[in-house]
Design a protein around this motif. Sequence first.
Motif, short mmCIF file in Angstrom:
data_model
loop_
_atom_site.label_atom_id
_atom_site.label_comp_id
_atom_site.label_asym_id
_atom_site.label_seq_id
_atom_site.Cartn_x
_atom_site.Cartn_y
_atom_site.Cartn_z
N UNK A 179 51.42 61.21 -102.88
CA UNK A 179 51.06 62.30 -102.01
C UNK A 179 51.95 62.16 -100.55
N UNK A 180 52.16 61.08 -100.17
CA UNK A 180 52.79 60.88 -99.09
C UNK A 180 54.21 61.14 -98.97
N UNK A 181 54.87 60.87 -100.28
CA UNK A 181 56.15 61.08 -100.48
C UNK A 181 56.30 62.71 -100.66
N UNK A 182 55.35 63.40 -101.30
CA UNK A 182 55.12 65.05 -101.34
C UNK A 182 55.17 65.69 -99.78
N UNK A 191 51.75 69.22 -89.11
CA UNK A 191 52.98 70.02 -89.06
C UNK A 191 53.85 69.81 -90.45
N UNK A 192 53.73 68.67 -91.14
CA UNK A 192 54.50 68.70 -92.18
C UNK A 192 54.00 69.68 -93.24
N UNK A 193 52.81 69.71 -93.35
CA UNK A 193 52.02 70.41 -94.59
C UNK A 193 52.05 71.83 -94.21
N UNK A 194 51.51 72.27 -93.19
CA UNK A 194 51.47 73.52 -92.75
C UNK A 194 52.39 74.34 -92.20
N UNK A 195 53.54 73.72 -91.21
CA UNK A 195 54.55 74.33 -90.92
C UNK A 195 55.87 73.78 -91.43
N UNK A 209 47.59 60.42 -85.51
CA UNK A 209 48.85 61.20 -85.85
C UNK A 209 48.48 62.31 -86.64
N UNK A 210 47.40 62.89 -86.84
CA UNK A 210 47.07 63.85 -87.70
C UNK A 210 47.98 65.03 -87.65
N UNK A 211 48.15 65.51 -86.19
CA UNK A 211 48.87 66.62 -86.05
C UNK A 211 50.33 66.41 -86.82
N UNK A 212 50.73 65.20 -87.10
CA UNK A 212 52.23 65.18 -87.77
C UNK A 212 52.09 65.39 -88.92
N UNK A 213 50.87 65.05 -89.74
CA UNK A 213 50.50 65.12 -90.91
C UNK A 213 50.53 66.90 -91.14
N UNK A 234 60.46 58.37 -84.45
CA UNK A 234 59.76 57.78 -85.68
C UNK A 234 58.74 58.58 -86.09
N UNK A 235 58.85 59.02 -87.67
CA UNK A 235 57.82 60.09 -88.02
C UNK A 235 56.73 59.10 -88.70
N UNK A 236 55.50 59.47 -88.22
CA UNK A 236 54.45 58.61 -88.44
C UNK A 236 54.07 58.90 -90.01
N UNK A 237 54.42 60.01 -90.64
CA UNK A 237 53.88 60.03 -92.04
C UNK A 237 54.95 59.29 -92.77
N UNK A 238 56.39 59.16 -92.34
CA UNK A 238 57.30 58.48 -93.02
C UNK A 238 56.80 57.02 -92.85
N UNK A 239 56.36 56.52 -91.81
CA UNK A 239 55.91 55.23 -91.46
C UNK A 239 54.72 54.63 -92.50
N UNK A 240 53.87 55.65 -92.88
CA UNK A 240 52.67 55.46 -93.99
C UNK A 240 53.47 55.33 -95.35
#
Lengths: 234, 597
Positions: B471-474, B524-528, B518-522, B437-443
Amino acid sequence: MPKLTIDGLDVEVEKGTTLLEAIRFLGIEVPTLCHNDGLTPLGACRLCIVEIGKPPRSKIVTSCTYPAEDGLIVHSNTQRVINQRKLIIELMIATVPSSKTIQDLASKFGVTKCRFVPEHGECIHCGLCVRMCNEQMMAGAIGFAERGKDMVITTPFDKTSDVCRLCGACMYICPCCELRCQGPNAETTVCSGCLNLEAPCLDTYDEKMCFLDPCAACELTGPFRAEKKKKVQA
Amino acid sequence: MKAQRTHILVCTGTGCVSAGAFDIMETFQKEIEKHGLQEEIDVVPTGCNGFCENGPLVLFEPEGIFYQRLKVQDVPFLVEEHCLKGRPVPTLMYTPHRKKTPIPAMKDIEFFKYQKLVALRNRGRINPEKIEDYIAFDGYLGLAKSLTEMSPEQIIEQIRISGLRGRGGAGFPTARKWQVCKEQPNSPKYLICNADEGDPGAFMDRSVLEADPHAVIEGMAIGAKAIGAEKGFVYVRMEYPLAVERMKKAIKQAEDMGLLGDDILGSGFNFKLSVAIGAGAFVCGEESALIRSIEGQVGRPRQRPPFPAQKGLWGKPTNINNVETWVNVPQIIRKGGAWFASVGTEGSKGTKIFSLVGKINNTGLVEVPMGITVREIVFGIGEGILGGKKFKAVQTGGPSGGCLPESMLDLPIDYDSLASVGSMMGSGGLIVMDEDTCMVDVARYFTNFLAGESCGKCFTCRKGLERMLEILTNICNGKGKEGDVELLEELAIMVKDTSMCGLGQTAANPTLSTIRYFRDEYDAHIKEKRCPAGFCKELITYSILEDKCIGCGACKRVCPTDSISGEKKQTHVIDTKTCIKCGACVEACKFDAINVV
Ligand SMILES: Cc1cc2nc3c(=O)[nH]c(=O)nc-3n(C[C@H](O)[C@H](O)[C@H](O)COP(=O)(O)O)c2cc1C
Ligand code: SF4
Ligand code: SF4
Ligand code: SF4
Ligand code: SF4
Ligand code: SF4
Ligand code: SF4
Ligand code: FES
Ligand code: FES
């Protein structure tokens, strides 16, 4: 009669008074947008927020709808209120950059940037028109339909209304249709006209009397300021 | 119930009914008549047992033997074996996940073992459509006691001692709410039972209404006596036809027996109850919106204070409680507040019903003591994560609850500890999420739901949620920018602080809690530009691992875009330009050769 403390001042008000009325009674300024003295409070724009209670259990409420209750401790201008209000204005600017009312709020409260993609919408759903039509014009021609992000102001079933008298009161009171700000465009959502103190009225209105009042630019550098004042006093 | 040798309790909750429970029940009756056993065996329809995914369910009492996933054609055999020959049928029993031996008795099954039934005490054991059944299990004794022996003050005092807090979400102390309403000078006063239950996937209130409608009636009648109300409404959503039907039937029966209406039990006390049908949105469950909806207006929340207890239905003092709150009342009065308070934690007493769903082996409705840990629910009752995957998070409290990470598995579930970690009890939703489960997608998912359900009145709730969603969708689409998370947080706090009703005030929880844990998941999406869970389509690519692929061609056959090529017994390759990331090849490959990063 409820007794409360507002920004450290004790005040006693009539039962049924709202916080906004109590705060204004003390001469303290609170910005509002969806509020109008002649209309039922709605609490739509959330600009008139104040903080009640003691931190950390304090909370933010809209003063135009909240009753002035006995023993309440109110702070009208805490950092928390200021921050949230600025973000609300920033969101409003992004929604309807062409509203002079909102642009003026932005310059007044120091909102100098907009981090959101502007929508160039025409309505912030303050409900002033709906209440005006209902409560003052007794027409009830328009109302809210749908919910959330799909909410719109419309006539029943989107049909041309047969009760609308075309009185124009709804447009008169609308903070978005009323006066259009000339400044913002796709690149500069926050109109920098007032802030740069270049009164745009110079080329827009030429020699004619400008009806934008108040206009921050005008207040400071406007060439017709003196004339305007005279006219207002007369 | 009559004294018979065996009772066959057929679950007729909504879940089992849609799986064919009524046909099963009819077949049981026919078979029993065929064998001439009708004097010995009674077939009883009951309310939902909470284990609907295994329906239709049947329980044989007094042995307590539990049969599941029954088909009509199983019934003749079952009757013959179990009832005639006295041989229980193991093949129709429940077998736990990854085990071979079936468990005969309901009480030994993990799913039921840890449960403690108070609000749902009559589920699966009485016929909800028979008032006699309810009465046989001490029903209406609490009402009789409160009408004949207790003053309103004494009733409220027992509720206070019990420590009962509202089960509808906010956990407001019930006794205090009643007290405020009781003290109001104007009349008439109204009572409302909130059974709007708009949380997607939740069905605790439906289950209570279907399994034990008389408990709701009794609870409300006791409340009416305490508060001084003469009229009550049960507000049920339109989507619950069975609950509405059972509730209406129950009211009629109670009226016929003089337990509702004028001069109840000869005590001179009057209370009338009716069902109001809600056709509204999620936000109609909010008390002030619900009141407007009963009044025939558009269901939009209004400013509180004045609270419903002061100015509610038609401007009169109104006490509104959740279904689960009401059904606890009769037992508190009958057994005493201290009895109720003996279960639970310091600040949260009694039991709570949860709707357990998600990536978990056993899903369903469970009633557990307050203070149980997340771990006990997920790995005990739920028997662990589906497919042996790793646990990632659990969302408590419905769509606007927070997501708690693995480090909080031992958190006791009660109002205060959930609030302290950025989540909430809500109405009792529990959604279990696994490593995929992707936590950003959950949000994003829950923000999308809430933005759609916002009534739209408050600028901040409407626009704030819309912008958060943007913003979350982006971020999910790989278009996240440096600073997005900070802006998101700023918006979330603003929405939470400045919105008027509970919807806006809690709507930021999914976003804030996922940022917090789960900040690390955010990042990873944004930076990497990488989705660590391998979920966000824009951020993943499919490839085939050379060392694992045996060249069977299974993937090639299922690929809808013909993106996979390769000769038999040779390593296959995916053309990433035409691949639409549908995931079909992953499902098809038996050798785990397809890599998603
Ligand atoms: C958006 C929203 C939805 C709600 N939905 C429900 C609901 O479906 N059922 C319910 O009992 N309470 C719901 N509530 C809570 C009610 O407003 C109210 O607090 C509750 O019915 C009070 O009962 P209690 O004190 O027994 O919990 C909702 C609140 C909000 C803000
Ligand atoms: S113009 Fe029509 S809609 Fe507008 S206020 Fe007048 S009557 Fe109402
Ligand atoms: S049309 Fe104007 S007055 Fe009416 S709700 Fe929109 S912004 Fe407010
Ligand atoms: S200077 Fe004039 S045009 Fe610019 S914001 Fe002010 S009123 Fe609008
Ligand atoms: S917080 Fe949201 S749902 Fe609640 S009243 Fe305001 S806009 Fe409506
Ligand atoms: S993900 Fe779907 S489209 Fe892509 S290769 Fe696999 S089956 Fe084909
Ligand atoms: S299904 Fe798996 S093993 Fe078979 S060809 Fe495709 S990737 Fe290779
Ligand atoms: S002025 Fe109070 S919410 Fe708009
Ligand atoms: S309906 Fe039978 S278990 Fe839920």
